[in-house]
Design a protein around this motif. Structure first.
Motif, PDB file in Angstrom:
ATOM      1  N   GLN A 216       0.847  -1.117  -0.014  1.00 20.73           N
ATOM      2  CA  GLN A 216      -0.605   0.189   0.289  1.00 20.73           C
ATOM      3  C   GLN A 216       1.026   1.975   0.043  1.00 20.73           C
ATOM      4  O   GLN A 216       0.330   2.091  -0.370  1.00 20.73           O
ATOM      5  CB  GLN A 216      -0.454  -0.154   1.055  1.00 20.73           C
ATOM      6  N   TRP A 219       1.931   1.676  -3.828  1.00 24.32           N
ATOM      7  CA  TRP A 219       0.705   1.698  -4.980  1.00 24.32           C
ATOM      8  C   TRP A 219       0.964   2.988  -5.460  1.00 24.32           C
ATOM      9  O   TRP A 219       1.038   3.969  -5.076  1.00 24.32           O
ATOM     10  CB  TRP A 219      -0.574   1.941  -4.076  1.00 24.32           C
ATOM     11  N   GLY A 220       0.768   2.935  -6.681  1.00 24.58           N
ATOM     12  CA  GLY A 220       0.465   3.754  -7.583  1.00 24.58           C
ATOM     13  C   GLY A 220       2.344   4.379  -8.087  1.00 24.58           C
ATOM     14  O   GLY A 220       2.009   4.891  -9.190  1.00 24.58           O
ATOM     15  N   THR A 221       3.082   4.155  -7.564  1.00 23.98           N
ATOM     16  CA  THR A 221       4.098   3.929  -7.439  1.00 23.98           C
ATOM     17  C   THR A 221       5.029   2.860  -8.037  1.00 23.98           C
ATOM     18  O   THR A 221       6.270   3.218  -9.148  1.00 23.98           O
ATOM     19  CB  THR A 221       5.084   4.829  -7.186  1.00 23.98           C
ATOM     20  N   THR A 223       4.372  -0.769 -10.275  1.00 19.06           N
ATOM     21  CA  THR A 223       3.792  -1.746 -10.839  1.00 19.06           C
ATOM     22  C   THR A 223       4.330  -3.622 -10.131  1.00 19.06           C
ATOM     23  O   THR A 223       5.047  -3.094  -9.928  1.00 19.06           O
ATOM     24  CB  THR A 223       2.954  -1.328 -12.350  1.00 19.06           C
ATOM     25  N   SER A 239      -4.119  -5.905  -5.377  1.00 13.77           N
ATOM     26  CA  SER A 239      -4.343  -5.475  -6.368  1.00 13.77           C
ATOM     27  C   SER A 239      -6.016  -5.819  -6.529  1.00 13.77           C
ATOM     28  O   SER A 239      -6.659  -5.159  -6.776  1.00 13.77           O
ATOM     29  CB  SER A 239      -3.629  -6.125  -7.668  1.00 13.77           C
TER      30      SER A 239
END
Length: 263
Positions: A216, A219-221, A223, A239
């Motif tokens: 978490q 997350w977003g930084t 893949t 995910s």
């Protein structure tokens, strides 16, 4: 983490919110777990009226004893705390009979009825909250509420205020230690208490909270291609659950009607 600063900040935030809302204090459901243990203690520290409630439904004995221990701990330490148990077994069994639950008929029936436990508790908290002029205080942490959506919509997710939703589970354990909660609460293995058998959160999710927190925070930084081994397994779990929980995490969708059609 600077635990004392965090504790003082949350306590002042709770006190300020209640005063601005014009209520007497908070009602908190206690399960015997660390999240509700920390939240109920923080509410008690406001000096405002705090009602702590245990609501057993086919509950494991150790969960009942820990919840009662937390209630006794708070009542002995804070004069503004009242607490008791409301046995919800009878209404739950009545619903079970009315709904004519048959586990072999619908694949999701066991899960739906597990969530019914949580929603019955929410109803109970709001009843006692309203008659006592109290707000319902949530006990969800950051991973549960905004990571994987590991809570019941309109159950334990049905609250007025959420003081630890910006804290990871490991940080909640730090607060529990700083608050000197009973040892059984500080060391409680996380479980949602919604099943007839004792199923831990880790068994249901397939990952520990520290593992989920790592994903978490990134997350977003990062893949899926950035992970391998166990981290990849946990990323895939996170995910999948995050995607399925968007209806919980995001506000309720509202269909906007064009203004020109209103004339």
């Amino acid at each position: 983490m600077q635990t004392q600063k965090v504790i003082d900040h949350i306590v002042n935030w709770l006190k300020d919110y209640a005063q601005k809302a014009g209520v007497k204090g908070y009602v908190v459901g206690v399960s015997g777990g660390v999240d509700s243990g920390v939240v109920s203690t923080l509410c008690a520290m406001t000096g405002l009226k705090t009602l702590v409630m245990e609501m057993p439904i086919r509950q494991q004995k150790d969960q009942i004893s820990r919840a009662q221990e937390q209630i006794d701990f708070l009542k002995n330490k804070f004069p503004n705390v009242d607490g008791f148990s409301v046995d919800l077994n009878a209404p739950f069994e009545a619903l079970h009979d009315i709904f004519n639950v048959r586990d072999d008929e619908f694949p999701n029936e066991k899960l739906a009825f597990a969530n019914t436990r949580s929603r019955l508790r929410m109803l109970t908290l709001y009843y006692y909250g309203q008659i006592n002029g109290l707000l319902v205080c949530g006990t969800g942490n950051k991973v549960e509420d905004f990571g994987i959506g590991f809570y019941t919509k309109y159950g334990d997710g049905g609250v007025d205020i959420s003081p630890i939703a910006d804290l990871y589970k490991t940080e909640v354990y730090e607060l529990a230690k700083a608050l000197d909660l009973p040892e059984s609460i500080k060391n409680a293995i996380p479980t949602d208490g919604l099943w007839d058998v004792d199923r831990t959160d880790e068994q249901q999710i397939g990952a520990t909270y520290p593992e989920l927190e790592k994903i978490q925070k990134e997350w977003g930084t990062k893949t899926e291609a950035d992970y391998n081994g166990r981290d990849l397994e946990v990323f895939q779990i996170f995910s999948r659950m995050n995607k399925a929980a968007q209806h919980k995490i995001n506000p309720i969708p509202v269909c906007d009607v064009p203004e020109e059609w209103r004339a």
